[in-house]
Design a protein around this motif. Structure first.
Motif, mmCIF file in Angstrom:
data_model
loop_
_atom_site.group_PDB
_atom_site.id
_atom_site.type_symbol
_atom_site.label_atom_id
_atom_site.label_comp_id
_atom_site.label_asym_id
_atom_site.label_seq_id
_atom_site.Cartn_x
_atom_site.Cartn_y
_atom_site.Cartn_z
ATOM 1 N N LEU A 163 18.652 26.894 -33.260
ATOM 2 C CA LEU A 163 18.139 27.810 -32.217
ATOM 3 C C LEU A 163 16.645 28.048 -32.381
ATOM 4 N N THR A 164 16.159 28.111 -33.618
ATOM 5 C CA THR A 164 14.720 28.266 -33.840
ATOM 6 C C THR A 164 13.976 27.053 -33.284
ATOM 7 N N ARG A 165 14.504 25.872 -33.586
ATOM 8 C CA ARG A 165 13.849 24.644 -33.112
ATOM 9 C C ARG A 165 13.895 24.535 -31.592
ATOM 10 N N ALA A 166 14.899 25.194 -30.979
ATOM 11 C CA ALA A 166 14.976 25.187 -29.510
ATOM 12 C C ALA A 166 14.013 26.203 -28.894
ATOM 13 N N GLY A 167 13.310 26.953 -29.734
ATOM 14 C CA GLY A 167 12.268 27.847 -29.208
ATOM 15 C C GLY A 167 12.640 29.316 -29.155
ATOM 16 N N HIS A 168 13.866 29.645 -29.590
ATOM 17 C CA HIS A 168 14.262 31.057 -29.577
ATOM 18 C C HIS A 168 13.742 31.748 -30.841
ATOM 19 N N THR A 169 13.567 33.050 -30.741
ATOM 20 C CA THR A 169 13.132 33.819 -31.910
ATOM 21 C C THR A 169 14.386 34.311 -32.629
ATOM 22 N N VAL A 170 14.595 33.804 -33.847
ATOM 23 C CA VAL A 170 15.881 34.011 -34.532
ATOM 24 C C VAL A 170 15.685 34.825 -35.810
ATOM 25 N N ALA A 171 16.522 35.861 -35.963
ATOM 26 C CA ALA A 171 16.557 36.618 -37.221
ATOM 27 C C ALA A 171 17.945 36.463 -37.834
ATOM 28 N N VAL A 172 17.982 36.124 -39.114
ATOM 29 C CA VAL A 172 19.257 35.992 -39.833
ATOM 30 C C VAL A 172 19.452 37.244 -40.685
ATOM 31 N N TYR A 173 20.542 37.952 -40.434
ATOM 32 C CA TYR A 173 20.869 39.155 -41.214
ATOM 33 C C TYR A 173 21.907 38.813 -42.271
ATOM 34 N N GLU A 174 21.693 39.303 -43.492
ATOM 35 C CA GLU A 174 22.608 39.021 -44.603
ATOM 36 C C GLU A 174 22.762 40.284 -45.433
ATOM 37 N N ARG A 175 24.009 40.647 -45.720
ATOM 38 C CA ARG A 175 24.187 41.890 -46.465
ATOM 39 C C ARG A 175 23.928 41.726 -47.962
ATOM 40 N N ASP A 176 24.091 40.508 -48.492
ATOM 41 C CA ASP A 176 23.745 40.288 -49.898
ATOM 42 C C ASP A 176 22.229 40.404 -50.076
#
Ligand SMILES: Cc1cc2nc3c(=O)[nH]c(=O)nc-3n(C[C@H](O)[C@H](O)[C@H](O)COP(=O)(O)OP(=O)(O)OC[C@H]3O[C@@H](n4cnc5c(N)ncnc54)[C@H](O)[C@@H]3O)c2cc1C
Ligand code: SF4
Length: 485
Positions: A163-176
């Motif tokens: 999705l990042t490479r497709a141009g969207h602004t992506v945030a990955v959330y991780e609880r660890d």
């Protein structure tokens, strides 16, 4: 085609040696020696470039295996990694950790040992990293759309990179506290050192993917809130609810779920101070469950200096050869001797645990097991066969029942299917528009290769949802399973 007579000239399968057991259990480094380039080329040259390459069908990612076997044989590593990356975001993970269903379905496997596909794969990506051929691919333009990916295992990471490479602004959330999911805190370093994960995360950050570790969605930010902040949400939270064994003595100190144990060792390996770490040092360890998780506990216990390691499985020992009811090109269930099994310990089958027994201090000291008997298809302990096995540490590695459901069903009202996984349609979309599910959360505990394939496919659906069309590949459907006949 690589070498037209390669499969006739070289009929045996050659793999890099594992380091001697006595040496490797003294450290946490990967077990395999450096590969020999001549051996690799010989093996890649065995590929027949089949008219119908069944290895493609066997691989959930649809890896272009004959193409990169040929390029490896020709010594064209740079082109080989381009072909490999065209279907797989993370060959350094699958090349080390995949059980390689592609090899089970390799046509050569009908009357010869299969091509060493997984070894070719890992060699291509290791050479590419070593030569600086793995570079960031930031998008040429931004779409202005935002996506939250929740969970940073292989499914979340694959979706985020696509999705990042497709141009969207992506945030990955991780609880660890660190990114990586089970690649970080489940799988021990002797199977995959964390430097491979770090190298890939560096590439992703340079491409623009944002990582937010230490954020528990549903608790720190509600699912509703997250959904209102982003144009789309990908749920890639895994399937980490462990299967329990509610028998007498289950609450005794010294009886733990496998993941409690593995996470602590992975944290210690990363340099963290783990207070009261569960350790096998000097203990009689019993691991209940015969799968990947059990093997990881066994290898960890050896390295911690266990006095003994016993692995119990409730069912029968699988066959060593492909059984008639699982013919080629299916991926058969076989008796496997993983590197951890090779390092020592005892494996017992048809063992039903009936009770955990305590010492005077109230800690576990032994387990009582009976022979398993099959009654009307059910596995039950056979009367009169009970015996004790000494155990100061018991690790429950009997699989996982599915994803956590409380917050997802409570806050987003997501329905779960009959197997306890998040329900989704053919496009990975849940009952809530714009909320998608990828990896173990939708499939149940599975494999890294399926998680990456689902992450890629879900990303294509998200892109189509946001833009009306997509050029991203969609290798698998949510209902796809391993090859069956
Ligand atoms: C011990 C062990 C060993 C394994 N070994 C192998 C192997 O050798 N080869 C193989 O192919 N497969 C292996 N597997 C299976 C494989 O690791 C999984 O199938 C794969 O990691 C699934 O990927 P995923 O991205 O769906 O989920 P996961 O890797 O489980 O990642 C999910 C992530 O989501 C995070 N998360 C969950 N809820 C929230 C929330 N509310 N907010 C924020 N974050 C959240 C979790 O903390 C976790 O980091 C193993 C599994 C285990 C348990
Ligand atoms: S099935 Fe085996 S021999 Fe045929 S193309 Fe694939 S890897 Fe090569």
């Amino acid at each position: 085609m690589a070498d037209p007579k390669g499969f006739l000239k070289v009929q045996e399968r050659e793999l890099p040696a594992r380091r001697p057991v006595s040496v490797r259990i003294m450290d946490w480094k990967e077990v395999y020696e450096q590969g020999d380039p001549a051996q690799l080329r010989r093996q890649a040259g065995r590929c027949m470039d089949c008219g119908i390459p069944f290895c493609h069908q066997g691989c959930p990612l649809g890896n272009l295996i004959p193409e990169w076997n040929d390029l490896t044989w020709r010594g064209e590593g740079r082109q080989a990694i381009e072909r490999l990356h065209s279907t797989n975001n993370f060959p350094e993970f699958t090349g080390r950790l995949c059980p390689a269903p592609c090899e089970s379905s390799c046509v050569l496997g009908i009357n010869q040992p299969a091509v060493t596909i997984k070894q070719v794969e890992v060699s291509i990506i290791d050479e590419a990293f070593a030569n600086g051929w793995v570079q960031p691919h930031p998008p040429e333009r931004l779409t202005g759309k935002t996506v939250a990916v929740v969970g940073s295992g292989p499914a979340g990471l694959a979706a985020a990179q696509q999705l990042t490479r497709a141009g969207h602004t992506v945030a990955v959330y991780e609880r660890d506290d660190r990114i990586g999911g089970l690649l970080r805190y489940g799988i021990p370093d002797f199977k995959m050192e964390k430097k491979h994960l770090e190298a890939r995360l560096n590439q992703m950050m340079a491409e623009g993917t944002r990582f937010r570790a230490g954020v528990d969605i549903g608790v720190d930010i509600t699912w509703d809130d997250l959904r209102s902040r982003y144009d789309a949400v990908v749920v890639a939270t895994g399937a980490m609810v462990p299967r329990d064994l509610p028998i007498p003595g289950r609450d005794l100190p010294g009886v733990h779920f496998a993941m409690e144990y593995l996470v602590q060792q992975n944290k210690a390996g990363a340099g963290d101070t783990v207070v009261d770490q569960i350790t096998a040092e000097g203990k009689h360890v019993v691991v209940l469950g015969g799968g990947d998780t059990g093997a990881d506990c066994i290898g960890t216990a050896h390295r911690q200096g266990a006095a003994s390691v016993t692995n119990l499985a409730i069912g029968t020992q699988p066959p060593t050869e492909r059984p008639e009811n699982q013919p080629w090109p299916m991926s058969p269930t076989l008796f496997e001797v993983s590197s951890a099994h090779e390092e020592g310990g005892v494996r017992q089958y048809l063992a039903s645990t009936v009770e955990f027994l305590s010492n005077e201090a109230g800690e576990v000291r032994a387990i009582r097991v009976a022979e398993t008997e099959y009654l009307d298809g059910r596995r039950v302990p056979k009367a009169g066969t009970e015996r004790e096995i000494p155990a100061d540490l018991v690790l429950l590695a009997m699989g996982f029942t599915g994803p956590e459901s409380q917050e997802l069903s409570g806050q987003l009202e997501l329905p779960f299917d009959g197997r306890g996984n998040v329900e989704r349609d053919e496009d990975y979309q849940t009952s809530q528009a714009g909320v998608f599910v990828a990896g173990d959360a939708g499939r149940g505990q599975s494999l890294i290769v399926w998680a990456i394939a689902e992450g890629r496919a879900a990303a294509a659906s998200v892109d189509r949802y946001l833009e009306g069309e997509t050029e991203l590949p969609s290798p698998v459907k949510p209902t796809d399973r391993a090859i069956s006949i």
